[in-house]
Design a protein around this motif. Structure first.
Motif, PDB file in Angstrom:
ATOM      1  N   ALA A 348       0.833  -1.207   0.000  1.00  0.00           N
ATOM      2  CA  ALA A 348       0.000   0.000   0.000  1.00  0.00           C
ATOM      3  C   ALA A 348       0.867   1.256   0.000  1.00  0.00           C
ATOM      4  CB  ALA A 348      -0.934  -0.013   1.207  1.00  0.00           C
ATOM      5  N   ALA A 349       1.932   1.246   0.803  1.00  0.00           N
ATOM      6  CA  ALA A 349       2.824   2.408   0.857  1.00  0.00           C
ATOM      7  C   ALA A 349       3.543   2.603  -0.472  1.00  0.00           C
ATOM      8  CB  ALA A 349       3.826   2.232   1.990  1.00  0.00           C
ATOM      9  N   LEU A 350       3.912   1.499  -1.093  1.00  0.00           N
ATOM     10  CA  LEU A 350       4.578   1.591  -2.392  1.00  0.00           C
ATOM     11  C   LEU A 350       3.651   2.216  -3.429  1.00  0.00           C
ATOM     12  CD1 LEU A 350       7.239   0.555  -3.921  1.00  0.00           C
ATOM     13  CD2 LEU A 350       5.759  -1.274  -4.743  1.00  0.00           C
ATOM     14  N   ARG A 351       2.406   1.788  -3.424  1.00  0.00           N
ATOM     15  CA  ARG A 351       1.437   2.335  -4.373  1.00  0.00           C
ATOM     16  C   ARG A 351       1.206   3.829  -4.153  1.00  0.00           C
ATOM     17  NH1 ARG A 351      -2.463  -0.965  -6.946  1.00  0.00           N
ATOM     18  NH2 ARG A 351      -2.052  -3.201  -6.807  1.00  0.00           N
ATOM     19  N   ALA A 354       3.841   7.573  -5.439  1.00  0.00           N
ATOM     20  CA  ALA A 354       3.784   8.491  -6.580  1.00  0.00           C
ATOM     21  C   ALA A 354       2.652   8.070  -7.498  1.00  0.00           C
ATOM     22  CB  ALA A 354       5.113   8.482  -7.338  1.00  0.00           C
ATOM     23  N   GLU A 355       2.311   8.948  -8.411  1.00  0.00           N
ATOM     24  CA  GLU A 355       1.296   8.631  -9.409  1.00  0.00           C
ATOM     25  C   GLU A 355       1.749   7.403 -10.204  1.00  0.00           C
ATOM     26  OE1 GLU A 355      -2.331   9.245 -11.335  1.00  0.00           O
ATOM     27  OE2 GLU A 355      -1.488  10.360  -9.629  1.00  0.00           O
ATOM     28  N   PRO A 356       0.910   6.368 -10.274  1.00  0.00           N
ATOM     29  CA  PRO A 356       1.332   5.161 -11.002  1.00  0.00           C
ATOM     30  C   PRO A 356       1.504   5.440 -12.495  1.00  0.00           C
ATOM     31  CG  PRO A 356      -0.993   5.027 -10.422  1.00  0.00           C
ATOM     32  CD  PRO A 356      -0.451   6.230  -9.716  1.00  0.00           C
ATOM     33  N   GLN A 357       2.395   4.698 -13.092  1.00  0.00           N
ATOM     34  CA  GLN A 357       2.664   4.831 -14.524  1.00  0.00           C
ATOM     35  C   GLN A 357       2.224   3.563 -15.231  1.00  0.00           C
ATOM     36  OE1 GLN A 357       6.479   6.515 -15.783  1.00  0.00           O
ATOM     37  NE2 GLN A 357       6.745   4.798 -17.210  1.00  0.00           N
ATOM     38  N   GLY A 377       2.743   0.571 -12.489  1.00  0.00           N
ATOM     39  CA  GLY A 377       3.521   0.524 -11.266  1.00  0.00           C
ATOM     40  C   GLY A 377       4.189   1.844 -10.947  1.00  0.00           C
ATOM     41  N   LEU A 378       5.156   1.762 -10.056  1.00  0.00           N
ATOM     42  CA  LEU A 378       5.874   2.936  -9.564  1.00  0.00           C
ATOM     43  C   LEU A 378       7.108   3.188 -10.425  1.00  0.00           C
ATOM     44  CD1 LEU A 378       6.416   5.035  -7.207  1.00  0.00           C
ATOM     45  CD2 LEU A 378       7.856   3.228  -6.215  1.00  0.00           C
ATOM     46  N   GLN A 430      10.548   4.487 -19.133  1.00  0.00           N
ATOM     47  CA  GLN A 430       9.611   3.384 -18.911  1.00  0.00           C
ATOM     48  C   GLN A 430      10.216   2.294 -18.028  1.00  0.00           C
ATOM     49  OE1 GLN A 430       8.150   2.294 -22.887  1.00  0.00           O
ATOM     50  NE2 GLN A 430       6.400   3.644 -22.587  1.00  0.00           N
ATOM     51  N   THR A 431      11.011   2.705 -17.045  1.00  0.00           N
ATOM     52  CA  THR A 431      11.516   1.771 -16.040  1.00  0.00           C
ATOM     53  C   THR A 431      10.641   1.893 -14.803  1.00  0.00           C
ATOM     54  OG1 THR A 431      13.792   1.937 -16.853  1.00  0.00           O
ATOM     55  CG2 THR A 431      13.479   1.121 -14.615  1.00  0.00           C
ATOM     56  N   ILE A 432       9.910   0.830 -14.492  1.00  0.00           N
ATOM     57  CA  ILE A 432       8.977   0.872 -13.366  1.00  0.00           C
ATOM     58  C   ILE A 432       9.078  -0.401 -12.538  1.00  0.00           C
ATOM     59  CG2 ILE A 432       7.352   2.313 -14.675  1.00  0.00           C
ATOM     60  CD1 ILE A 432       5.556  -0.170 -14.962  1.00  0.00           C
ATOM     61  N   LEU A 433       8.588  -0.305 -11.308  1.00  0.00           N
ATOM     62  CA  LEU A 433       8.347  -1.470 -10.463  1.00  0.00           C
ATOM     63  C   LEU A 433       6.862  -1.788 -10.597  1.00  0.00           C
ATOM     64  CD1 LEU A 433      10.447  -0.402  -7.351  1.00  0.00           C
ATOM     65  CD2 LEU A 433      11.015  -2.219  -8.981  1.00  0.00           C
ATOM     66  N   ALA A 434       6.553  -2.839 -11.342  1.00  0.00           N
ATOM     67  CA  ALA A 434       5.164  -3.125 -11.707  1.00  0.00           C
ATOM     68  C   ALA A 434       4.472  -3.959 -10.639  1.00  0.00           C
ATOM     69  CB  ALA A 434       5.116  -3.845 -13.045  1.00  0.00           C
ATOM     70  N   TYR A 435       3.245  -3.550 -10.305  1.00  0.00           N
ATOM     71  CA  TYR A 435       2.408  -4.332  -9.393  1.00  0.00           C
ATOM     72  C   TYR A 435       1.062  -4.685 -10.021  1.00  0.00           C
ATOM     73  CZ  TYR A 435       1.327   0.613  -8.347  1.00  0.00           C
ATOM     74  OH  TYR A 435       1.055   1.956  -8.441  1.00  0.00           O
TER      75      TYR A 435
END
Length: 498
Positions: A348-351, A354-357, A377-378, A430-435
């Motif tokens: 939840a904190a990760l989400r 910042a605004e998700p991409q 993700g972030l 376009q480097t993200i941590l995807a959830y």
């Protein structure tokens, strides 16, 4: 027999034999690369069952999870370089041969036009095409057609050389480039010119077949027209000292065969040395040409693949299974290392950071298959801004919950799966941590609860099941020190823009 009058300049003779060396290395290493996913598609999603060609007898199960590593074939070193499912080494040899072949090709084209030799291979009249048809009929009767007036070639030979020099060779380079994740990410229109990444791969294979056909026909023609005379001309530049020319040509061919044998044995016996020496050249070229490219992908929603293949098996520890049952509410991401502000975050904190991409992009697996998915993700840059890496930080290390010895015992190694990438890639657009994937929480088989997406790299760099991120100044103390689990154990490159 028709009198052969040949006058090959020294540069052309040297380029000819170097071309034989690099082209045969490309063919064998290309077969090694094909063996890791011996299926060809026209569709971008590489959906099982849609392949138009397959070079395997394996049938994958439909009642249980399998990953694409199970589809690999073990090709013999007699045809593949180095053979025995060694994709990492095959890639090293393929790319070093590409560099050599392109450099030889550039020198060939420059000198071909600078010296006027291009006239020998370019059809200046439509009559050449008509005459070529007659030549084919003559060859079918096992007779030799007449040479073109004042030329050392008949019409069909001239057209064949023109096709190989001015069409097939550039075609192979361009379709090969279209398979680079970095080029595909930065110039999606270029890949679409070929019908997509999988079409480019299929066309590249057909180009390989065309080269094999050319080689077979070319060698046959040398025998038909006079092995001794033609070999002497390719050694001395003209038809003289036929016996010595024949002997020397066999010596050169023997040397090329010896290089192939040495490359195979060296790769199988000293893989780390091969990776270090060849990789030093390949990595420098790759970073110079491809690293500056940023991903600009935005595929339409209608192109999202129905099925996304799996590479790597999920963690099977009791702890992971419990977290999965409870939707990963107990999962934590620890971020530390050379940073000013280490943090520990739940999902939840990760989400909320910042605004998700969101991005609809093409996934390029190192094995050759691909698929299009939407990832949300972030941005990794936002996380980096939060923890503030110290000036000496140069790399980012992603540690995962997968233990290959436990979760994937068929893998060529054991230990915790990890990947390292250069810090500069964290700031790529376009480097993200995807959830999320395709509008839903990230599936377990694709890396839940968190995976990396870095769209200018090959898929294996995008670590799944992440639970720890470390900013570091040196990766040589992690694992075997080569920059990732696959780099350590199967000798892939650390930097994989292609």
């Amino acid at each position: 027999m028709t009198q052969i009058v040949l006058d090959y300049p020294a540069w052309l003779r040297i380029d000819h034999w170097l071309n034989v060396l690099f082209l045969t290395l490309l063919l064998r290493s290309g077969i090694e690369i094909l063996s890791t996913h011996p299926k060809l598609y026209w569709r971008e999603d590489s959906k099982p069952g849609t392949e138009w060609a397959r070079f395997t007898t394996k049938t994958m199960p439909t009642d249980k999870l399998y990953d694409t590593l199970d589809e690999e074939e073990d090709y013999s070193p007699l045809v593949a370089l180095p053979g025995h499912k060694k994709l990492g080494w095959g890639r090293h040899w393929h790319f070093i041969s590409v560099i050599g072949w392109v450099l030889v090709g550039l020198s060939y084209y420059i000198l071909l036009f600078a010296t006027g030799q291009w006239h020998r291979y370019w059809p200046h009249s439509w009559a050449t095409f008509v005459e070529a048809g007659n030549d084919v009929l003559t060859y079918m009767t096992f007779n030799l057609p007449p040479l073109l007036p004042n030329e050392p070639l008949d019409a069909i030979q001239k057209l064949t050389y023109a096709g190989v020099i001015f069409l097939l060779a550039p075609f192979q380079i361009l379709t090969g480039a279209a398979q680079s994740p970095a080029i595909e990410a930065r110039f999606p229109w270029f890949v679409r010119l070929w019908g997509g990444r999988q079409s480019a791969r299929s066309l590249h294979f057909l180009g390989l077949v065309a080269f094999l056909a050319f080689i077979a026909i070319h060698v046959s023609m040398v025998f038909f027209w006079g092995w001794g005379q033609l070999n002497a001309s390719m050694i001395f530049g003209s038809v003289r000292n036929v016996t010595l020319g024949t002997v020397l040509s066999f010596v050169i061919i023997g040397a090329i065969v010896a290089i192939h044998v040495a490359a195979t044995v060296w790769s199988l016996r000293r893989p780390v040395q091969v990776r270090r020496i060849l990789g030093a050249v390949i990595t420098r070229a790759r970073l110079m040409l491809l690293r500056p490219l940023d991903s600009r992908q935005d595929y339409p929603e209608r192109m999202i693949s129905e099925e996304h293949r799996v590479n790597g098996k999920p963690p099977c520890s009791a702890q992971y299974k419990v977290m999965a049952v409870h939707n990963f509410v107990d999962w934590r991401l620890r971020v530390g290392g050379l940073v000013e502000k280490p943090v520990t975050l739940d999902l939840a904190a990760l989400r909320a950071l910042a605004e998700p991409q969101s991005q609809r992009v093409l996934h390029n697996c190192v094995q050759g298959w691909s698929s299009i998915g939407e990832w949300k993700g972030l941005p990794l840059a936002a996380l980096a801004d939060l923890v503030r890496p110290l000036p000496q930080a140069r790399f980012v290390c992603f540690l995962t919950m997968q233990d290959t010895g436990r979760d994937e015992p068929s893998a060529e190694g054991e230990g915790q799966f990890y990947e390292v990438m250069d810090l500069e890639l964290a700031y790529k657009p376009q480097t993200i941590l995807a959830y999320e994937m395709n509008g839903k929480p990230l599936p377990i088989k694709h890396g839940a609860p968190l995976r990396l997406r870095v769209e200018t790299q090959v898929g294996f760099k995008m670590a799944k099941w992440i639970n720890q991120i470390e900013f570091i100044d040196d990766h040589r103390g992690i694992g075997y020190g080569l920059g990732g689990w696959r780099e350590d154990n199967v000798h892939y490159d650390k930097d994989v823009e292609i």
